[in-house]
Design a protein around this motif. Sequence first.
Motif, PDB file in Angstrom:
ATOM      1  N   GLU A 117       0.800  -1.249   0.018  1.00 42.12           N
ATOM      2  CA  GLU A 117      -0.013   0.002   0.019  1.00 42.12           C
ATOM      3  C   GLU A 117       0.859   1.179  -0.026  1.00 42.12           C
ATOM      4  O   GLU A 117       2.092   1.229   0.569  1.00 42.12           O
ATOM      5  N   PRO A 118       0.433   2.465  -0.349  1.00 40.28           N
ATOM      6  CA  PRO A 118       1.148   3.614  -0.499  1.00 40.28           C
ATOM      7  C   PRO A 118       1.794   4.058   0.643  1.00 40.28           C
ATOM      8  O   PRO A 118       3.002   4.821   0.831  1.00 40.28           O
ATOM      9  N   ASP A 119       1.254   3.667   1.843  1.00 37.82           N
ATOM     10  CA  ASP A 119       1.822   4.214   3.180  1.00 37.82           C
ATOM     11  C   ASP A 119       2.684   3.113   3.856  1.00 37.82           C
ATOM     12  O   ASP A 119       3.107   3.506   4.941  1.00 37.82           O
ATOM     13  N   ALA A 120       3.286   2.290   3.054  1.00 37.91           N
ATOM     14  CA  ALA A 120       4.266   1.248   3.238  1.00 37.91           C
ATOM     15  C   ALA A 120       5.406   2.117   3.339  1.00 37.91           C
ATOM     16  O   ALA A 120       5.886   2.891   2.486  1.00 37.91           O
ATOM     17  N   THR A 121       6.546   1.584   4.038  1.00 39.51           N
ATOM     18  CA  THR A 121       7.737   2.478   4.144  1.00 39.51           C
ATOM     19  C   THR A 121       8.790   1.707   3.265  1.00 39.51           C
ATOM     20  O   THR A 121       8.575   0.635   2.844  1.00 39.51           O
ATOM     21  N   VAL A 122       9.882   2.378   2.835  1.00 41.77           N
ATOM     22  CA  VAL A 122      11.103   1.666   1.964  1.00 41.77           C
ATOM     23  C   VAL A 122      11.626   0.505   2.977  1.00 41.77           C
ATOM     24  O   VAL A 122      11.812  -0.345   2.359  1.00 41.77           O
ATOM     25  N   GLU A 130      -9.570  -3.400 -16.967  1.00 46.97           N
ATOM     26  CA  GLU A 130     -10.200  -2.248 -17.103  1.00 46.97           C
ATOM     27  C   GLU A 130     -10.333  -1.307 -15.962  1.00 46.97           C
ATOM     28  O   GLU A 130     -10.444   0.013 -16.450  1.00 46.97           O
ATOM     29  N   ALA A 131     -10.582  -1.728 -14.890  1.00 46.10           N
ATOM     30  CA  ALA A 131     -10.692  -0.788 -13.861  1.00 46.10           C
ATOM     31  C   ALA A 131      -9.384  -0.497 -13.172  1.00 46.10           C
ATOM     32  O   ALA A 131      -9.363   0.065 -11.950  1.00 46.10           O
ATOM     33  N   ASP A 132      -8.345  -0.731 -13.695  1.00 40.86           N
ATOM     34  CA  ASP A 132      -7.056  -0.630 -13.222  1.00 40.86           C
ATOM     35  C   ASP A 132      -6.737  -1.204 -11.874  1.00 40.86           C
ATOM     36  O   ASP A 132      -5.948  -0.976 -10.851  1.00 40.86           O
ATOM     37  N   HIS A 133      -7.256  -2.595 -11.685  1.00 37.18           N
ATOM     38  CA  HIS A 133      -7.204  -3.246 -10.519  1.00 37.18           C
ATOM     39  C   HIS A 133      -5.635  -4.210 -11.026  1.00 37.18           C
ATOM     40  O   HIS A 133      -5.798  -4.694 -11.950  1.00 37.18           O
ATOM     41  N   LEU A 134      -4.724  -4.467 -10.320  1.00 32.59           N
ATOM     42  CA  LEU A 134      -3.569  -5.303 -10.653  1.00 32.59           C
ATOM     43  C   LEU A 134      -3.977  -6.666 -10.705  1.00 32.59           C
ATOM     44  O   LEU A 134      -4.386  -7.191  -9.633  1.00 32.59           O
ATOM     45  N   LEU A 135      -3.614  -7.247 -11.694  1.00 34.40           N
ATOM     46  CA  LEU A 135      -4.140  -8.835 -11.906  1.00 34.40           C
ATOM     47  C   LEU A 135      -2.887  -9.707 -11.512  1.00 34.40           C
ATOM     48  O   LEU A 135      -2.968 -10.896 -11.123  1.00 34.40           O
ATOM     49  N   PRO A 191      -5.727  -1.007  -1.299  1.00 30.00           N
ATOM     50  CA  PRO A 191      -6.236  -2.017  -0.588  1.00 30.00           C
ATOM     51  C   PRO A 191      -7.421  -2.564  -1.348  1.00 30.00           C
ATOM     52  O   PRO A 191      -8.255  -1.758  -2.110  1.00 30.00           O
ATOM     53  N   PRO A 192      -7.812  -4.062  -1.720  1.00 27.13           N
ATOM     54  CA  PRO A 192      -6.917  -5.158  -1.013  1.00 27.13           C
ATOM     55  C   PRO A 192      -5.625  -5.601  -1.713  1.00 27.13           C
ATOM     56  O   PRO A 192      -5.550  -5.028  -2.797  1.00 27.13           O
ATOM     57  N   ASN A 193      -4.670  -6.070  -1.149  1.00 27.17           N
ATOM     58  CA  ASN A 193      -3.422  -6.322  -1.548  1.00 27.17           C
ATOM     59  C   ASN A 193      -3.450  -7.608  -2.378  1.00 27.17           C
ATOM     60  O   ASN A 193      -2.167  -7.778  -2.833  1.00 27.17           O
ATOM     61  N   GLU A 194      -4.326  -8.399  -2.198  1.00 28.09           N
ATOM     62  CA  GLU A 194      -4.402  -9.488  -2.933  1.00 28.09           C
ATOM     63  C   GLU A 194      -4.714  -9.504  -4.332  1.00 28.09           C
ATOM     64  O   GLU A 194      -5.716  -8.511  -4.662  1.00 28.09           O
ATOM     65  N   THR A 195      -4.118  -9.995  -5.311  1.00 26.65           N
ATOM     66  CA  THR A 195      -4.755  -9.802  -6.795  1.00 26.65           C
ATOM     67  C   THR A 195      -6.105 -10.646  -6.701  1.00 26.65           C
ATOM     68  O   THR A 195      -6.320 -11.641  -6.352  1.00 26.65           O
ATOM     69  N   PRO A 196      -7.103  -9.742  -7.513  1.00 31.66           N
ATOM     70  CA  PRO A 196      -7.042  -8.539  -8.075  1.00 31.66           C
ATOM     71  C   PRO A 196      -7.025  -7.437  -6.935  1.00 31.66           C
ATOM     72  O   PRO A 196      -7.981  -7.602  -5.990  1.00 31.66           O
ATOM     73  N   THR A 197      -6.031  -6.478  -7.025  1.00 34.60           N
ATOM     74  CA  THR A 197      -6.029  -5.535  -6.190  1.00 34.60           C
ATOM     75  C   THR A 197      -7.017  -4.307  -6.235  1.00 34.60           C
ATOM     76  O   THR A 197      -7.880  -4.430  -7.057  1.00 34.60           O
ATOM     77  N   GLY A 198      -6.979  -3.469  -5.393  1.00 35.41           N
ATOM     78  CA  GLY A 198      -7.461  -2.221  -5.380  1.00 35.41           C
ATOM     79  C   GLY A 198      -6.733  -1.271  -6.429  1.00 35.41           C
ATOM     80  O   GLY A 198      -6.158  -2.161  -7.202  1.00 35.41           O
TER      81      GLY A 198
END
Length: 428
Positions: A293-298, A387-392, A323-330
Amino acid sequence: MAGPGTRVFISHLSAIAVFDPNGDQVGRVRDVVVSLRLGGRPPLVLGLVVEVVARRRIFLPMTRVTSLESGQVLTTGLINLRRFEQRPAETLVLAELLDRTVTWTKTGEDVTVLDVGMVQTRLREWEVSKVFVQVGRASRLRKGKGERLTLDWQDVTGFSLPEQDQGAANLLATFEQLRPADLASVMHHLSAKRRAEVAAALPDERLADVLEELPEDDQVEIIGKLQEERAADVLEAMDPDDAADLLSELPGDEAERLLGLMEPEEAAPVRRLLSYEEDTAGGLMTTEPIVLEPDATVAEALARIRIRDHKPALAAQVYVCRPPNETPTGKYLGTVHFQRLLREPPYVLVGELVDDDLDALPPDTPLSLVTSYLATYNLVAAPVVDEADHLLGAVTVDDVLDHLLPEDWRDADLHAGDDDREEMHGGR
């Protein structure tokens, strides 16, 4: 240097390096070839099976071996690079003799072969002289159970008889340290019977890793000989894309039956992959990229890519998603490559480092365009989104290569033009 009376137990030769007279490494020992003889005479050791570049196996006659000491094999003269083909009168010690049940003639007991020793004779030939065995039960001559003994070859019988259930524990112990790709090469060169015995003895996770490295015909053969419940467990342990590739080679009803035996959460990504055409981004991708997620750190990102189970191509970047982090993701936000992570302080958020300049691939992208995409942008992996920009998932360069290379690339004869490179004193 090896000389008359030198004794070597053959399991100790497994995987040791072979060097030519110039000190250059030729390959590694994978087995020893012997010829069983009549009249109780010890088998004659003909030579070594040596694995050279691209897992190609060649035959090295014992007449070319000058030393078997110090954990290495030294050779003399030119080496014939023609591919090794086992002849009917030949026996492979590690592949065929270990784990056999034979009879100790002194007591009439069945014993299990753990190792075989060979010795150099005064004629500078090598022959099998000793058999290291496990005795399974007590006898009037011994106390206790499970005793291990070293017997003379003449004291055992039954090596020439066919055996139905040989087992594979000692063969696997010999190759315990091999990488999955190397163990896959060993299994590929075994007989179908022996290959099934080895597969039955491997733990699910180890067998899954090995199956991913085997040619499709071997995969289908092995999975078809496992009990269906165990086959489903092994498929669960495989990467979803590799499991999908294997299932796609099976008859539809058999594949569906195995999918039904898998845990629903394990079967779901495999079913999704099977819904795409094989030579598209969706059919090629893995459904288990590293997602943050975008708020995870390096620091968190680096910890994730350090996990040993991640293949190098997948560990080269993380995919930043809602989120969610499992594919298909947010919603897919972009990618952060590991080199960028290494340059930033550990407390920086990955959402601040996202590279969103490159468009992700739709799942129906054909193989030719996937290849061009990776080559154009010098990438080892690319995101696949709907098409909805969910990572597969993500397509990696190794998956692309598997589909670009010929189906028999693992058996490719890279030295097909070397058949005229005979040894100094002729071939076998």
